[in-house]
Design a protein around this motif. Structure first.
Motif, PDB file in Angstrom:
ATOM      1  N   LEU A 233       9.248  -9.394   4.231  1.00 52.88           N
ATOM      2  CA  LEU A 233       9.549  -8.295   5.146  1.00 52.88           C
ATOM      3  C   LEU A 233       8.308  -7.749   5.848  1.00 52.88           C
ATOM      4  O   LEU A 233       8.417  -7.180   6.929  1.00 52.88           O
ATOM      5  CB  LEU A 233      10.254  -7.159   4.400  1.00 52.88           C
ATOM      6  N   GLU A 234       7.142  -7.895   5.212  1.00 52.21           N
ATOM      7  CA  GLU A 234       5.921  -7.381   5.843  1.00 52.21           C
ATOM      8  C   GLU A 234       4.708  -8.084   5.255  1.00 52.21           C
ATOM      9  O   GLU A 234       4.676  -8.391   4.056  1.00 52.21           O
ATOM     10  CB  GLU A 234       5.795  -5.866   5.647  1.00 52.21           C
ATOM     11  N   VAL A 235       3.722  -8.334   6.097  1.00 54.32           N
ATOM     12  CA  VAL A 235       2.426  -8.884   5.683  1.00 54.32           C
ATOM     13  C   VAL A 235       1.344  -8.112   6.415  1.00 54.32           C
ATOM     14  O   VAL A 235       1.431  -7.930   7.641  1.00 54.32           O
ATOM     15  CB  VAL A 235       2.295 -10.394   6.012  1.00 54.32           C
ATOM     16  N   ALA A 236       0.339  -7.635   5.673  1.00 55.01           N
ATOM     17  CA  ALA A 236      -0.719  -6.845   6.319  1.00 55.01           C
ATOM     18  C   ALA A 236      -1.955  -6.820   5.437  1.00 55.01           C
ATOM     19  O   ALA A 236      -1.864  -7.002   4.217  1.00 55.01           O
ATOM     20  CB  ALA A 236      -0.236  -5.414   6.571  1.00 55.01           C
ATOM     21  N   PRO A 237      -3.126  -6.570   6.040  1.00 56.14           N
ATOM     22  CA  PRO A 237      -4.316  -6.301   5.218  1.00 56.14           C
ATOM     23  C   PRO A 237      -4.048  -5.110   4.307  1.00 56.14           C
ATOM     24  O   PRO A 237      -3.367  -4.156   4.694  1.00 56.14           O
ATOM     25  CB  PRO A 237      -5.391  -5.992   6.263  1.00 56.14           C
ATOM     26  N   THR A 238      -4.587  -5.156   3.098  1.00 51.36           N
ATOM     27  CA  THR A 238      -4.284  -4.138   2.092  1.00 51.36           C
ATOM     28  C   THR A 238      -4.580  -2.727   2.589  1.00 51.36           C
ATOM     29  O   THR A 238      -3.756  -1.818   2.446  1.00 51.36           O
ATOM     30  CB  THR A 238      -5.083  -4.426   0.809  1.00 51.36           C
ATOM     31  N   GLU A 239      -5.740  -2.538   3.169  1.00 55.45           N
ATOM     32  CA  GLU A 239      -6.131  -1.203   3.623  1.00 55.45           C
ATOM     33  C   GLU A 239      -5.164  -0.676   4.683  1.00 55.45           C
ATOM     34  O   GLU A 239      -4.759   0.498   4.644  1.00 55.45           O
ATOM     35  CB  GLU A 239      -7.556  -1.236   4.181  1.00 55.45           C
ATOM     36  N   ASP A 240      -4.768  -1.532   5.612  1.00 55.01           N
ATOM     37  CA  ASP A 240      -3.838  -1.119   6.662  1.00 55.01           C
ATOM     38  C   ASP A 240      -2.456  -0.808   6.099  1.00 55.01           C
ATOM     39  O   ASP A 240      -1.801   0.156   6.518  1.00 55.01           O
ATOM     40  CB  ASP A 240      -3.724  -2.213   7.726  1.00 55.01           C
ATOM     41  N   LEU A 241      -2.008  -1.632   5.157  1.00 54.03           N
ATOM     42  CA  LEU A 241      -0.678  -1.444   4.581  1.00 54.03           C
ATOM     43  C   LEU A 241      -0.574  -0.111   3.849  1.00 54.03           C
ATOM     44  O   LEU A 241       0.407   0.627   4.006  1.00 54.03           O
ATOM     45  CB  LEU A 241      -0.363  -2.587   3.619  1.00 54.03           C
ATOM     46  N   PHE A 242      -1.599   0.223   3.061  1.00 53.85           N
ATOM     47  CA  PHE A 242      -1.558   1.461   2.298  1.00 53.85           C
ATOM     48  C   PHE A 242      -1.804   2.681   3.190  1.00 53.85           C
ATOM     49  O   PHE A 242      -1.358   3.779   2.870  1.00 53.85           O
ATOM     50  CB  PHE A 242      -2.572   1.419   1.156  1.00 53.85           C
ATOM     51  N   ALA A 243      -2.489   2.477   4.300  1.00 55.13           N
ATOM     52  CA  ALA A 243      -2.706   3.590   5.229  1.00 55.13           C
ATOM     53  C   ALA A 243      -1.434   3.917   5.998  1.00 55.13           C
ATOM     54  O   ALA A 243      -1.091   5.085   6.188  1.00 55.13           O
ATOM     55  CB  ALA A 243      -3.835   3.255   6.199  1.00 55.13           C
ATOM     56  N   GLN A 244      -0.706   2.884   6.440  1.00 60.40           N
ATOM     57  CA  GLN A 244       0.541   3.102   7.170  1.00 60.40           C
ATOM     58  C   GLN A 244       1.403   1.847   7.104  1.00 60.40           C
ATOM     59  O   GLN A 244       1.241   0.917   7.889  1.00 60.40           O
ATOM     60  CB  GLN A 244       0.291   3.475   8.631  1.00 60.40           C
ATOM     61  N   ALA A 245       2.330   1.829   6.157  1.00 57.65           N
ATOM     62  CA  ALA A 245       3.280   0.725   6.066  1.00 57.65           C
ATOM     63  C   ALA A 245       4.265   0.827   7.225  1.00 57.65           C
ATOM     64  O   ALA A 245       4.669   1.925   7.621  1.00 57.65           O
ATOM     65  CB  ALA A 245       4.027   0.785   4.740  1.00 57.65           C
ATOM     66  N   ARG A 246       4.663  -0.313   7.774  1.00 55.50           N
ATOM     67  CA  ARG A 246       5.577  -0.313   8.916  1.00 55.50           C
ATOM     68  C   ARG A 246       7.035  -0.469   8.470  1.00 55.50           C
ATOM     69  O   ARG A 246       7.916   0.189   9.002  1.00 55.50           O
ATOM     70  CB  ARG A 246       5.204  -1.434   9.886  1.00 55.50           C
ATOM     71  N   HIS A 247       7.294  -1.363   7.537  1.00 48.65           N
ATOM     72  CA  HIS A 247       8.680  -1.615   7.145  1.00 48.65           C
ATOM     73  C   HIS A 247       9.171  -0.541   6.173  1.00 48.65           C
ATOM     74  O   HIS A 247       8.430  -0.119   5.273  1.00 48.65           O
ATOM     75  CB  HIS A 247       8.799  -2.996   6.486  1.00 48.65           C
ATOM     76  N   PRO A 248      10.425  -0.066   6.320  1.00 47.04           N
ATOM     77  CA  PRO A 248      10.947   0.975   5.422  1.00 47.04           C
ATOM     78  C   PRO A 248      10.911   0.584   3.945  1.00 47.04           C
ATOM     79  O   PRO A 248      10.700   1.449   3.080  1.00 47.04           O
ATOM     80  CB  PRO A 248      12.395   1.159   5.895  1.00 47.04           C
ATOM     81  N   TYR A 249      11.110  -0.691   3.643  1.00 47.98           N
ATOM     82  CA  TYR A 249      11.062  -1.109   2.239  1.00 47.98           C
ATOM     83  C   TYR A 249       9.657  -0.963   1.672  1.00 47.98           C
ATOM     84  O   TYR A 249       9.468  -0.487   0.548  1.00 47.98           O
ATOM     85  CB  TYR A 249      11.538  -2.557   2.099  1.00 47.98           C
ATOM     86  N   THR A 250       8.657  -1.340   2.453  1.00 48.45           N
ATOM     87  CA  THR A 250       7.272  -1.169   2.012  1.00 48.45           C
ATOM     88  C   THR A 250       6.944   0.302   1.821  1.00 48.45           C
ATOM     89  O   THR A 250       6.271   0.689   0.852  1.00 48.45           O
ATOM     90  CB  THR A 250       6.299  -1.781   3.038  1.00 48.45           C
ATOM     91  N   GLN A 251       7.430   1.134   2.724  1.00 43.42           N
ATOM     92  CA  GLN A 251       7.208   2.571   2.593  1.00 43.42           C
ATOM     93  C   GLN A 251       7.827   3.105   1.303  1.00 43.42           C
ATOM     94  O   GLN A 251       7.252   3.961   0.623  1.00 43.42           O
ATOM     95  CB  GLN A 251       7.797   3.292   3.809  1.00 43.42           C
ATOM     96  N   ALA A 252       8.988   2.580   0.941  1.00 49.04           N
ATOM     97  CA  ALA A 252       9.641   3.001  -0.295  1.00 49.04           C
ATOM     98  C   ALA A 252       8.841   2.569  -1.519  1.00 49.04           C
ATOM     99  O   ALA A 252       8.694   3.324  -2.488  1.00 49.04           O
ATOM    100  CB  ALA A 252      11.055   2.423  -0.359  1.00 49.04           C
ATOM    101  N   LEU A 253       8.308   1.360  -1.492  1.00 52.41           N
ATOM    102  CA  LEU A 253       7.481   0.887  -2.603  1.00 52.41           C
ATOM    103  C   LEU A 253       6.234   1.749  -2.765  1.00 52.41           C
ATOM    104  O   LEU A 253       5.862   2.132  -3.885  1.00 52.41           O
ATOM    105  CB  LEU A 253       7.076  -0.574  -2.377  1.00 52.41           C
ATOM    106  N   LEU A 254       5.583   2.054  -1.660  1.00 51.07           N
ATOM    107  CA  LEU A 254       4.366   2.867  -1.723  1.00 51.07           C
ATOM    108  C   LEU A 254       4.681   4.289  -2.198  1.00 51.07           C
ATOM    109  O   LEU A 254       3.896   4.899  -2.934  1.00 51.07           O
ATOM    110  CB  LEU A 254       3.692   2.917  -0.348  1.00 51.07           C
TER     111      LEU A 254
END
Length: 340
Positions: A233-254
Motif C-alpha cells: 500500500l505504501e513505500v517510502a524512506p523511513t524518515e519521510d514515512l514517519f514524518a507524514q504517512a500518505r496512506h490511511p492504513y500507514t497512518q493507522a499503524l503509526l
C-alpha cells in the motif's frame, strides 16, 4: 544498485477440507512489485496475516511463487533448478522468528556452524573450521568456549545470536530477517537490533527486515514497505514515512505506536470492522472496507502503486490523500475499531 527486484509476484495457497472436500484458495501475496537496493535495510511492515512472512520466504526461495519474477542481481531465481538453487543459498540467508525452533536441538553449536561450511566447501580441515567458528561466535558477541553446548543451554537472546551466526556462516550478501526480535523481551530486542545494525555496516549486508513493530523499524530501516492482505500500500524512506504517512492504513499503524508519555495524545485513524479473510478479499482496494476515506469507486478499482513524491509510492485513487492535503479522521468513537 538494485540487488533484489520483485515483479508482479503472486502466491496462492490451495486448501482442501477432507479428501473430497471443498477447495479454497488463499491469495497470500497479490501482484507485489518491490526492489531492495544493495546495502540498505528495507522494512516490511503490516498486521499479522498481511503476508509479510510469505513474501519473505518467496524472496529467499523457501517457497515457490505462483506467478511473477524474483530477480537477484538481474537473474530470475523464481525458476531456478536444484543445482542453481543450491548456489543461490550461499548468497541469501534467513533469520526466523523463533530461534529455538530454527536450531537443531540435537546438535552442538559447533556442529551447527560447521555444517554449512562443509556443505558449501567454505572451510576445509579441523583447524580452518574451528577458526571460522570462533570468528562467527565473536561476531555475534558470544564466547567460542560456548560452542560445545546445545541450544537449550542458551537464553532466548543468545539463541537468536546463534541463528544470526549460522546465517552468516556462508558469507551471504542478503539477509531476510523474519520477525527476528519479536519473540524476545524489550531489552534483548534492542541488543539484537543493534547487533544486526553493526553486522550490516561491517559486512555490507542488504537486509529485508520483516516486523510488525514500527518503533523498532524506525531505528533500523532505511526504507519501509507497508503490506496489507498481500498487497503493497505504501513505500517510502523511513524518515519521510514517519514524518507524514500518505496512506490511511500507514497512518493507522503509526498512530498505534505506544507513547511513553501517559499525558500525550496521538491522532488515530478510525478503522471499521475486522481484517477481511484472505480467502474472500474485498473487491477493488483491499483496504476499502476499513478505510474512513473510501469512495464508491474504491469497490471497483484496484489502485496501482504510483509515485506520490520523491522516492515515495502509494496505492490509493484519492489524489487529495496522496498529496497530504486531506484531513485525517480521529478515533473518537467506541463503535469503530482502531488497530490495538
Amino acid at each position: 544498485m538494485t540487488l533484489v527486484e520483485v515483479r508482479e509476484l503472486h502466491k496462492q495457497f490451495v486448501l482442501r477440507k477432507g479428501l473430497f472436500g471443498k477447495v479454497s484458495r488463499v491469495n497470500a501475496v497479490s501482484d507485489v512489485s518491490l526492489n531492495v537496493v544493495q546495502g540498505e535495510v528495507l522494512a516490511l511492515v503490516g498486521e499479522s496475516g498481511s503476508g509479510k512472512s510469505t513474501l519473505g520466504r518467496l524472496v529467499a526461495r523457501l517457497d515457490t511463487p505462483t506467478a511473477g519474477e524474483i530477480l537477484y542481481n538481474g537473474a530470475n531465481v523464481a525458476s531456478l533448478n536444484a543445482r542453481q538453487l543450491f548456489a543461490f543459498r550461499r548468497h541469501v540467508q534467513m533469520i526466523f522468528q523463533d530461534p529455538y525452533a530454527s536450531l537443531n536441538p540435537h546438535m552442538r553449536v559447533r556442529d551447527m556452524l560447521a555444517e554449512p561450511l562443509q556443505i558449501h566447501g567454505l572451510a576445509r580441515g579441523r583447524n580452518a573450521i574451528g577458526a571460522r567458528i570462533e570468528q562467527l561466535m565473536g561476531a555475534v558477541g558470544l564466547s567460542s568456549t560456548l560452542a560445545s553446548r546445545f541450544p537449550h543451554e542458551f537464553s532466548g537472546g543468545q539463541r537468536q545470536r546463534l541463528s544470526i551466526a549460522r546465517a552468516l556462516a556462508v558469507e551471504p550478501e542478503f539477509i531476510v530477517a523474519d520477525e527476528a526480535v519479536s519473540a524476545l523481551d524489550v531489552s534483548t530486542q534492542a541488543q539484537v537490533v543493534n547487533l544486526l545494525s553493526d553486522l550490516k555496516r561491517k559486512l555490507r549486508l542488504t537486509v529485508l527486515f520483516i516486523s510488525h513493530n514500527l518503533a523498532i523499524v524506525q531505528n533500523v530501516a532505511d526504507r519501509v514497505a507497508v503490506l496489507y492482505l498481500g498487497r503493497i500500500l505504501e513505500v517510502a524512506p523511513t524518515e519521510d514515512l514517519f514524518a507524514q504517512a500518505r496512506h490511511p492504513y500507514t497512518q493507522a499503524l503509526l498512530g498505534a505506536i505506544p507513547v511513553p508519555d501517559p499525558t500525550a495524545r496521538r491522532k488515530r485513524i478510525v478503522l471499521k470492522g475486522e481484517i477481511p479473510s484472505p480467502m474472500r478479499p474485498p473487491s477493488g482496494c483491499v483496504f476499502r472496507t476499513r478505510c474512513p476515506h473510501a469512495l464508491a469507486d474504491c469497490a471497483r478499482i484496484v489502485p496501482p502503486l504510483r509515485p506520490v513524491g520523491a522516492g515515495r509510492l502509494a496505492a490509493c485513487i484519492r489524489d487529495d490523500l496522496m498529496s497530504g492535503s486531506a484531513p485525517q479522521a480521529i478515533a473518537s468513537t467506541t463503535s469503530s475499531r482502531a488497530i490495538p
